[in-house]
Scaffold this motif. Structure first.
Motif, mmCIF file in Angstrom:
data_model
loop_
_atom_site.group_PDB
_atom_site.id
_atom_site.type_symbol
_atom_site.label_atom_id
_atom_site.label_comp_id
_atom_site.label_asym_id
_atom_site.label_seq_id
_atom_site.Cartn_x
_atom_site.Cartn_y
_atom_site.Cartn_z
ATOM 1 N N ILE A 16 1.842 -2.007 -9.491
ATOM 2 C CA ILE A 16 1.945 -0.905 -8.540
ATOM 3 C C ILE A 16 3.324 -0.256 -8.656
ATOM 4 N N LEU A 17 3.340 1.075 -8.624
ATOM 5 C CA LEU A 17 4.577 1.845 -8.641
ATOM 6 C C LEU A 17 4.760 2.497 -7.271
ATOM 7 N N ILE A 18 5.933 2.305 -6.672
ATOM 8 C CA ILE A 18 6.264 2.926 -5.388
ATOM 9 C C ILE A 18 7.371 3.944 -5.625
ATOM 10 N N ILE A 19 7.158 5.188 -5.145
ATOM 11 C CA ILE A 19 8.162 6.239 -5.274
ATOM 12 C C ILE A 19 8.367 6.864 -3.897
ATOM 13 N N ASP A 20 9.574 6.736 -3.383
ATOM 14 C CA ASP A 20 9.918 7.320 -2.084
ATOM 15 C C ASP A 20 11.429 7.496 -2.063
ATOM 16 N N ASP A 21 11.889 8.632 -1.579
ATOM 17 C CA ASP A 21 13.331 8.874 -1.554
ATOM 18 C C ASP A 21 14.038 8.089 -0.449
ATOM 19 N N GLU A 22 13.288 7.501 0.471
ATOM 20 C CA GLU A 22 13.882 6.663 1.510
ATOM 21 C C GLU A 22 13.884 5.211 1.022
ATOM 22 N N ILE A 63 2.026 4.639 -5.387
ATOM 23 C CA ILE A 63 2.251 4.989 -3.984
ATOM 24 C C ILE A 63 3.418 5.955 -3.955
ATOM 25 N N ILE A 64 3.225 7.109 -3.307
ATOM 26 C CA ILE A 64 4.254 8.146 -3.353
ATOM 27 C C ILE A 64 4.381 8.851 -2.015
ATOM 28 N N ASP A 65 5.614 9.211 -1.692
ATOM 29 C CA ASP A 65 5.893 10.059 -0.538
ATOM 30 C C ASP A 65 5.622 11.502 -0.964
ATOM 31 N N ASN A 66 5.322 12.367 -0.006
ATOM 32 C CA ASN A 66 5.127 13.774 -0.354
ATOM 33 C C ASN A 66 6.428 14.559 -0.284
ATOM 34 N N LEU A 67 7.203 14.357 0.772
ATOM 35 C CA LEU A 67 8.406 15.163 0.973
ATOM 36 C C LEU A 67 9.614 14.480 0.350
ATOM 37 N N MET A 68 9.886 14.859 -0.904
ATOM 38 C CA MET A 68 11.016 14.298 -1.642
ATOM 39 C C MET A 68 11.813 15.433 -2.269
ATOM 40 N N PRO A 69 13.107 15.190 -2.501
ATOM 41 C CA PRO A 69 13.895 16.203 -3.220
ATOM 42 C C PRO A 69 13.380 16.348 -4.659
ATOM 43 N N LYS A 88 -3.495 9.088 -16.019
ATOM 44 C CA LYS A 88 -4.348 10.215 -15.638
ATOM 45 C C LYS A 88 -5.451 9.818 -14.661
ATOM 46 N N GLU A 89 -5.908 8.587 -14.741
ATOM 47 C CA GLU A 89 -6.996 8.102 -13.891
ATOM 48 C C GLU A 89 -6.518 7.153 -12.785
ATOM 49 N N THR A 90 -5.238 6.897 -12.728
ATOM 50 C CA THR A 90 -4.690 5.957 -11.752
ATOM 51 C C THR A 90 -4.823 6.513 -10.333
ATOM 52 N N PRO A 91 -5.267 5.699 -9.393
ATOM 53 C CA PRO A 91 -5.313 6.162 -8.003
ATOM 54 C C PRO A 91 -3.899 6.340 -7.441
ATOM 55 N N PHE A 92 -3.781 7.300 -6.530
ATOM 56 C CA PHE A 92 -2.537 7.563 -5.818
ATOM 57 C C PHE A 92 -2.757 7.345 -4.333
ATOM 58 N N LEU A 93 -1.766 6.759 -3.686
ATOM 59 C CA LEU A 93 -1.734 6.666 -2.236
ATOM 60 C C LEU A 93 -0.509 7.440 -1.770
ATOM 61 N N VAL A 94 -0.756 8.561 -1.084
ATOM 62 C CA VAL A 94 0.327 9.373 -0.553
ATOM 63 C C VAL A 94 0.641 8.848 0.842
ATOM 64 N N VAL A 95 1.854 8.327 1.010
ATOM 65 C CA VAL A 95 2.310 7.799 2.298
ATOM 66 C C VAL A 95 3.398 8.749 2.770
ATOM 67 N N LYS A 116 -0.597 8.231 6.838
ATOM 68 C CA LYS A 116 0.461 8.914 7.573
ATOM 69 C C LYS A 116 1.544 7.936 8.026
ATOM 70 N N LYS A 117 2.804 8.362 7.877
ATOM 71 C CA LYS A 117 3.932 7.614 8.419
ATOM 72 C C LYS A 117 4.027 7.924 9.906
ATOM 73 N N PRO A 118 4.477 7.045 10.757
ATOM 74 C CA PRO A 118 5.024 5.737 10.438
ATOM 75 C C PRO A 118 3.933 4.774 9.975
ATOM 76 N N ILE A 119 4.307 3.915 9.065
ATOM 77 C CA ILE A 119 3.358 2.998 8.439
ATOM 78 C C ILE A 119 3.052 1.841 9.381
ATOM 79 N N LYS A 120 1.759 1.575 9.515
ATOM 80 C CA LYS A 120 1.307 0.386 10.236
ATOM 81 C C LYS A 120 0.873 -0.616 9.170
ATOM 82 N N ILE A 121 1.538 -1.748 9.084
ATOM 83 C CA ILE A 121 1.347 -2.705 7.993
ATOM 84 C C ILE A 121 -0.108 -3.134 7.834
#
Length: 133
Positions: A16-22, A63-69, A88-95, A116-121
């Motif tokens: 899994i790849l996580i991308i978030d500016d926070e 897993i990716i955030d939407n609002l990033m620089p 190309k076929e990998t699923p994305f989860l926009v958090v 949607k954030k805030p994330i509920k575990i």
């Protein structure tokens, strides 16, 4: 960047790849995923580095955030899906606090999920498990 856990056997482990500016969100999601599942996790707090990773390695989920620089999550997804990389076929989860904005850009694409954030575990774990099932 991940750490081992007793949650999943090697045969069940996913990448899994996580991308978030926070950075806090990156660390939280990495901790949750590794603690509850044992999946291998790679992370980036920069979209550019995340794109380099997505263009080189195959992931079972991004897993990716939407609002990033630099690049919005929806645009990132479009670049990965339209690029020459292996996801190309990998699923994305926009958090994101505003997943609706990303949803507009990727409305016609398959295997795109939103949380949607805030994330509920417990909700995060369920959505991720459903995607990877």
């Amino acid at each position: 960047m991940g750490f081992p856990s007793e949650g999943a056997s090697d045969a069940d482990a996913r990448k899994i790849l996580i991308i978030d500016d926070e950075q806090f969100i990156v660390e939280l999601l990495e901790e949750v995923i590794c603690s509850f599942t044992g999946h291998e996790v790679k992370t980036s707090s920069q979209a550019k580095l995340g794109m380099e990773m997505a263009n080189k390695e195959v992931f079972d989920l991004i897993i990716i955030d939407n609002l990033m620089p630099v690049i919005l999550g929806g645009d990132f997804i479009l670049q990965v899906r339209n690029g020459a990389g292996p996801n190309k076929e990998t699923p994305f989860l926009v958090v994101s606090a505003n997943p609706e904005e990303a949803e507009k850009k990727v409305v016609n694409l398959e295997k795109i999920f939103f949380l949607k954030k805030p994330i509920k575990i417990p909700e995060f774990n369920k959505v991720m498990a459903d995607i990877l099932a």
